[in-house]
Design a protein around this motif. Structure first.
Motif, PDB file in Angstrom:
ATOM      1  N   ASN A  42       2.670   9.529  -7.817  1.00 49.63           N
ATOM      2  CA  ASN A  42       3.075  10.925  -7.851  1.00 49.63           C
ATOM      3  C   ASN A  42       3.214  11.406  -6.415  1.00 49.63           C
ATOM      4  OD1 ASN A  42       2.060  13.994  -7.679  1.00 49.63           O
ATOM      5  ND2 ASN A  42       3.200  13.666  -9.567  1.00 49.63           N
ATOM      6  N   LEU A  43       4.380  11.912  -6.089  1.00 47.46           N
ATOM      7  CA  LEU A  43       4.648  12.366  -4.728  1.00 47.46           C
ATOM      8  C   LEU A  43       5.359  13.713  -4.748  1.00 47.46           C
ATOM      9  CD1 LEU A  43       5.903   8.989  -3.199  1.00 47.46           C
ATOM     10  CD2 LEU A  43       3.717  10.118  -2.734  1.00 47.46           C
ATOM     11  N   LEU A  97       0.880  -1.169   0.000  1.00 46.47           N
ATOM     12  CA  LEU A  97       0.000   0.000   0.000  1.00 46.47           C
ATOM     13  C   LEU A  97       0.914   1.214   0.000  1.00 46.47           C
ATOM     14  CD1 LEU A  97      -2.953   1.031   0.172  1.00 46.47           C
ATOM     15  CD2 LEU A  97      -2.617   1.200   2.638  1.00 46.47           C
ATOM     16  N   LEU A  98       0.843   1.965  -1.097  1.00 40.46           N
ATOM     17  CA  LEU A  98       1.849   2.991  -1.369  1.00 40.46           C
ATOM     18  C   LEU A  98       1.236   4.382  -1.381  1.00 40.46           C
ATOM     19  CD1 LEU A  98       2.917   0.705  -4.186  1.00 40.46           C
ATOM     20  CD2 LEU A  98       4.700   1.577  -2.647  1.00 40.46           C
ATOM     21  N   PRO A  99       1.973   5.383  -0.931  1.00 40.15           N
ATOM     22  CA  PRO A  99       1.445   6.757  -0.960  1.00 40.15           C
ATOM     23  C   PRO A  99       1.376   7.270  -2.392  1.00 40.15           C
ATOM     24  CG  PRO A  99       3.750   6.783  -0.348  1.00 40.15           C
ATOM     25  CD  PRO A  99       3.360   5.335  -0.449  1.00 40.15           C
ATOM     26  N   HIS A 100       0.349   8.089  -2.640  1.00 42.03           N
ATOM     27  CA  HIS A 100       0.176   8.654  -3.979  1.00 42.03           C
ATOM     28  C   HIS A 100      -0.757   9.851  -3.870  1.00 42.03           C
ATOM     29  CE1 HIS A 100      -0.715   9.072  -8.228  1.00 42.03           C
ATOM     30  NE2 HIS A 100      -1.995   8.835  -8.010  1.00 42.03           N
ATOM     31  N   ASN A 101      -0.446  10.927  -4.544  1.00 46.56           N
ATOM     32  CA  ASN A 101      -1.334  12.092  -4.519  1.00 46.56           C
ATOM     33  C   ASN A 101      -2.633  11.777  -5.246  1.00 46.56           C
ATOM     34  OD1 ASN A 101       0.144  13.946  -2.992  1.00 46.56           O
ATOM     35  ND2 ASN A 101       1.435  14.482  -4.742  1.00 46.56           N
ATOM     36  N   GLY A 102      -3.709  11.775  -4.492  1.00 47.76           N
ATOM     37  CA  GLY A 102      -5.023  11.409  -5.037  1.00 47.76           C
ATOM     38  C   GLY A 102      -5.653  10.339  -4.191  1.00 47.76           C
ATOM     39  N   ASP A 103      -4.911   9.270  -3.981  1.00 45.69           N
ATOM     40  CA  ASP A 103      -5.350   8.173  -3.123  1.00 45.69           C
ATOM     41  C   ASP A 103      -4.185   7.193  -3.021  1.00 45.69           C
ATOM     42  OD1 ASP A 103      -7.505   7.188  -1.584  1.00 45.69           O
ATOM     43  OD2 ASP A 103      -7.887   5.627  -3.045  1.00 45.69           O
ATOM     44  N   PRO A 104      -4.013   6.534  -1.899  1.00 42.15           N
ATOM     45  CA  PRO A 104      -2.968   5.503  -1.855  1.00 42.15           C
ATOM     46  C   PRO A 104      -3.224   4.438  -2.919  1.00 42.15           C
ATOM     47  CG  PRO A 104      -3.856   5.931   0.339  1.00 42.15           C
ATOM     48  CD  PRO A 104      -4.742   6.656  -0.634  1.00 42.15           C
ATOM     49  N   LYS A 105      -2.164   3.808  -3.403  1.00 41.29           N
ATOM     50  CA  LYS A 105      -2.328   2.734  -4.383  1.00 41.29           C
ATOM     51  C   LYS A 105      -1.940   1.408  -3.749  1.00 41.29           C
ATOM     52  CE  LYS A 105      -2.154   5.127  -8.784  1.00 41.29           C
ATOM     53  NZ  LYS A 105      -1.495   5.204 -10.113  1.00 41.29           N
ATOM     54  N   ILE A 106      -2.646   0.372  -4.167  1.00 43.27           N
ATOM     55  CA  ILE A 106      -2.394  -0.946  -3.605  1.00 43.27           C
ATOM     56  C   ILE A 106      -2.148  -1.948  -4.724  1.00 43.27           C
ATOM     57  CG2 ILE A 106      -4.862  -1.559  -3.500  1.00 43.27           C
ATOM     58  CD1 ILE A 106      -4.140  -2.985  -0.786  1.00 43.27           C
ATOM     59  N   ILE A 107      -1.226  -2.849  -4.458  1.00 40.46           N
ATOM     60  CA  ILE A 107      -0.964  -3.941  -5.409  1.00 40.46           C
ATOM     61  C   ILE A 107      -0.841  -5.235  -4.620  1.00 40.46           C
ATOM     62  CG2 ILE A 107       1.551  -3.475  -5.391  1.00 40.46           C
ATOM     63  CD1 ILE A 107       1.556  -4.401  -8.358  1.00 40.46           C
ATOM     64  N   TYR A 154     -10.472  12.129  -1.925  1.00 42.40           N
ATOM     65  CA  TYR A 154      -9.145  12.509  -2.392  1.00 42.40           C
ATOM     66  C   TYR A 154      -8.222  12.438  -1.184  1.00 42.40           C
ATOM     67  CZ  TYR A 154      -5.160  15.253  -3.984  1.00 42.40           C
ATOM     68  OH  TYR A 154      -3.877  15.656  -4.301  1.00 42.40           O
ATOM     69  N   LYS A 155      -7.021  11.905  -1.384  1.00 48.70           N
ATOM     70  CA  LYS A 155      -6.040  11.928  -0.301  1.00 48.70           C
ATOM     71  C   LYS A 155      -4.722  12.438  -0.833  1.00 48.70           C
ATOM     72  CE  LYS A 155      -3.773   9.352   3.337  1.00 48.70           C
ATOM     73  NZ  LYS A 155      -2.506  10.086   3.094  1.00 48.70           N
ATOM     74  N   ALA A 172      -0.471  -1.313  -9.653  1.00 49.32           N
ATOM     75  CA  ALA A 172      -1.145  -0.871  -8.432  1.00 49.32           C
ATOM     76  C   ALA A 172      -2.337   0.015  -8.780  1.00 49.32           C
ATOM     77  CB  ALA A 172      -0.159  -0.107  -7.547  1.00 49.32           C
ATOM     78  N   VAL A 173      -3.421  -0.162  -8.035  1.00 53.48           N
ATOM     79  CA  VAL A 173      -4.652   0.591  -8.287  1.00 53.48           C
ATOM     80  C   VAL A 173      -4.953   1.488  -7.091  1.00 53.48           C
ATOM     81  CG1 VAL A 173      -5.594  -1.216  -9.766  1.00 53.48           C
ATOM     82  CG2 VAL A 173      -6.146  -1.219  -7.314  1.00 53.48           C
ATOM     83  N   ALA A 188       4.003   0.034  -9.840  1.00 55.18           N
ATOM     84  CA  ALA A 188       3.208   1.094  -9.211  1.00 55.18           C
ATOM     85  C   ALA A 188       3.649   2.428  -9.803  1.00 55.18           C
ATOM     86  CB  ALA A 188       3.404   1.099  -7.700  1.00 55.18           C
TER      87      ALA A 188
END
Lengths: 154, 562
Positions: free
Chosen positions: A109-110, A86-96, B126-127, B10-11, A106
């Motif tokens: 954008n940070l 679970l990775l940080p990302h501007n907009g929403d965290p992303k998960i793989i 949004y985060k 990743a999603v 992944a």
């Protein structure tokens, strides 16, 4: 991408903090190798991170990026168990989701400068050592700096 | 070994949730509409509800007579997943906004949601990824968003002003406005004025130079920046040492949203403490414009007048909290401000002239302010290594959380904190991003209490007081239903009779309140919404409850439909 190793690794090994089920069940937060991303001609910063077998760590544990921006992270699970990231990302965290012996990507954008933690959010992986950091270097643009003479830093 | 299994890409985490992904389009919110916000009480269009900061609603479906029937309509659980910044200071401090049947609210750690205000359904989220290494004195908090021009505006922890599409939550633009490497951060709710978005800086505990900024609402381009500490040669610079560097680290941050008078075209911005907070020896002088209200020309960003509440502050008495605009019966344009220093000020908002000052707390030992405004410090950290105890403590008699003004009763309802502290001066050299307090500080673990004080700002008379065993660390809201809604640190959300202070109703929300409730109406039904979640700078305002239950739920109450 390169990794650095120095006598700190020996110290961690002696303390039993560099692997699974030694002094602690997992590697301690913030320990492990350091790697560096490489910036492509397209401006995207790329790096690779692996989950080695039976270590429950991301390696390198810290990846340094030259500045904030777009990232392409290749994630490889060499372990014989399933994990995720679970990775940080501007907009929403992303998960793989990373089943045994799998490889994925992944795109993140940070902002930089800034340091971000990420982890595998399954089965208390984070607590057992599967935590790692993405560190964005650089400075804010001049337009965001204070109008004052240069100040001392630690 | 076989080839790797393809794990794909990743999603976004929200794609694995029941979030709808889109909010209904609303009528456009622009400057004219926000000026007339009082005429559409079904909405809560801007941070304080209206530009004047009164936090008063003309809605009157919920009354003194029926409030005892108030019940939860829905609960929104913000929650957190994985690792996040500021885990130990997690707090839900925001003011929700409601526009034409859509609620917009920000949460801890860079989160924003659009919510269906009838059902609590999550419409979009949004985060903003929040770096763990941002210097935050007081938590991973955010106090709210601004909505207008088809966008939702938020100031992020790492000092980016971002604009999101109001229907999808997708980012439209992103302007970096602060230097995290210098200790700057962001927590205030932006304010839309004309075609601009106004927002102020945070970072007063790290020796930054405070500022308020205005941006083009469509593009994010900066229109002006107003520094709240003057450079040498500028008006006010004579209040700083003329041979030193103190002004460069002077503080005076603007971490609470200003109020605004459209006729005068003035923003009324409270400013924060000087830096270092407790060591005045390195910054001799009054240290303008720290601990002040500054009236700023919205068109140019120039300071028109100022009033300083605590000259040469040595107690961390920020004056960032709101300036409530109201008019006297003779039409005089006034401004009310309850300061951390324990005194309540009424000021002529056309020129900054003091009209009245009186104490609104029980215990004031740091100094005295006479009725004509003369300030005499009495107890302060002066000698290196010598502990000094004083009231109010650095969180103040009232912290940033907001009072409300009810034009029908003529009363202002102040959430009061009675807690002291001990500061021991410890001088340190300045370094960027390192805490720059100049003292060790311990806030009293016991001997604390609080109350809501109903004060007539025209006389200074306290009409009633509702007492509580803990300091009041949350904003209140007052309505034409004759009510005042107030959250407590121990989790109760209460309704008080605005005329008498009698408690008429309460609901235990399970975690303490450190946010700002609102009221609104959808399809003819009035709701009262309040974010809950104990946290933030608890060690500053109520360390006796540092171990109290945390949380991050938004409660929404209404009368039964039948």
């Amino acid at each position: 991408m390169t990794a650095t190793a120095d006598e700190r690794a020996d110290v961690l090994h002696k303390a039993g903090l560099d692997g699974q089920n030694r002094t602690a069940l997992g590697r301690m937060l913030g320990t492990g190798d350091v790697g560096y991303a490489e910036e492509g001609a397209d401006g995207i910063m790329r790096a690779e991170v692996r989950i080695p077998e039976d270590q429950l760590i991301f390696s390198p544990s810290i990846i340094v990026f030259p500045h904030g921006g777009d990232i392409e992270l290749t994630i490889i699970n060499d372990d014989k168990n399933t994990h995720c990231a679970l990775l940080p990302h501007n907009g929403d965290p992303k998960i793989i989701w990373l089943v045994n012996h799998s490889k994925g990507t992944a795109r993140l954008n940070l902002d930089g400068p800034g340091a971000y933690w990420y982890g595998s959010t399954t089965g208390n992986d984070e607590g057992r050592g599967l935590t790692a950091a993405l560190v964005m270097g650089g400075e804010v643009p001049d337009s965001a700096k204070l109008d004052r003479p240069p100040q001392p830093r630690p | 070994m076989t080839d790797y299994v393809d794990a794909g890409e990743a999603v976004a985490h929200r794609t694995l949730s029941n979030v709808k992904g889109e909010a209904p389009a609303t009528r456009n919110v622009d400057y004219d509409r926000i000026q007339g916000a009082r005429s559409e009480p079904e909405n809560w269009l801007t941070y304080y509800g209206t530009y004047d900061g009164q936090r008063y609603s003309t809605l009157n479906q919920i009354t003194k007579d029926n409030v005892r029937k108030l019940t939860p309509a829905w609960v929104f659980q913000a929650g957190s997943t994985g690792m996040h910044s500021g885990a130990s200071t997690y707090s839900f401090e925001a003011t929700p906004l409601v526009v034409d049947g859509v609620m917009y609210v920000s949460g801890p750690d860079g989160k924003v949601w659009a919510i269906d205000p009838k059902t609590g359904d999550e419409l979009w989220r949004y985060k903003h990824a929040s770096p763990f290494d941002t210097s935050l004195c007081c938590g991973n908090v955010n106090r709210g968003v601004a909505v207008g021009h088809g966008k939702v505006y938020m100031y992020t922890l790492n000092a980016h002003l971002i604009a999101l599409d109001a229907t999808t939550g997708e980012k439209v633009w992103d302007t970096t406005n602060g230097d995290v490497r210098a200790g700057e951060s962001g927590s205030a709710a932006p304010l839309i004025v004309k075609d601009m978005v106004v927002v102020g800086s945070a970072g007063g505990e790290f020796g930054v130079r405070g500022h308020l900024d205005a941006f083009d609402a469509q593009t994010g381009e900066r229109r002006w920046r107003c520094y709240t500490v003057p450079k040498p040669g500028e008006p006010g610079s004579e209040t700083w040492p003329d041979d030193g560097e103190a002004w460069q680290r002077g503080g005076a941050n603007c971490w609470i949203t200003p109020t605004y008078d459209p006729e005068l075209e003035l923003l009324f911005q409270g400013t924060g403490n000087p830096a270092p907070d407790f060591d005045g020896g390195v910054r001799e002088g009054d240290n303008l414009y720290t601990d002040s209200t500054v009236a700023i020309d919205v068109n140019t960003g120039e300071i028109r007048w100022h009033y300083q509440f605590t000259p040469h502050d040595l107690w961390d008495y920020d004056s960032t909290m709101e300036n409530v605009l109201f008019d006297a019966p003779d039409g005089r344009k006034l401004l009310a401000h309850a300061d951390k220093n324990g005194y309540f000020f009424v000021i002529d908002r056309t020129n900054g002239e003091l009209v009245r000052v009186f104490p609104f707390v029980d215990r004031i030992t740091w100094g005295e302010i006479t009725p004509d405004g003369k300030v005499t410090p009495k107890i302060y950290p002066d000698e290196e290594g010598v502990p000094v105890h004083f009231w109010p403590g650095p969180a103040g008699g009232k912290e940033w959380t907001h009072m409300s003004y009810n034009p029908e009763t003529g009363l202002i309802y102040i959430p009061v904190q009675e807690v002291g502290a001990t500061a021991t001066r410890r001088r340190r050299e300045f370094k960027e991003s390192i805490p720059y307090w100049g003292a060790g500080v311990a806030v009293d673990l016991d001997d604390h209490y609080g109350f809501v004080s109903a004060v007539d700002p025209l006389t200074g008379e306290e009409k009633w007081r509702w007492n509580h065993e803990y300091p009041m660390c949350a904003s209140n809201v007052t309505t034409a239903g004759g009510l005042v809604f107030q959250g407590t640190p121990s989790g109760e959300f209460v309704a008080l009779d605005a005329t008498t202070g009698e408690k008429l109703w309460q609901f235990q929300c399970g975690s303490g309140h450190h946010s700002s409730p609102i009221t609104f109406e959808v399809d003819g039904r009035q709701y009262v919404a309040v974010p809950t979640g104990w946290g933030g700078w608890v060690e500053g305002f109520l360390p006796g409850l540092l171990g109290a239950a945390a949380g991050d739920a938004l409660f929404c109450f209404a009368l039964p439909e039948d």
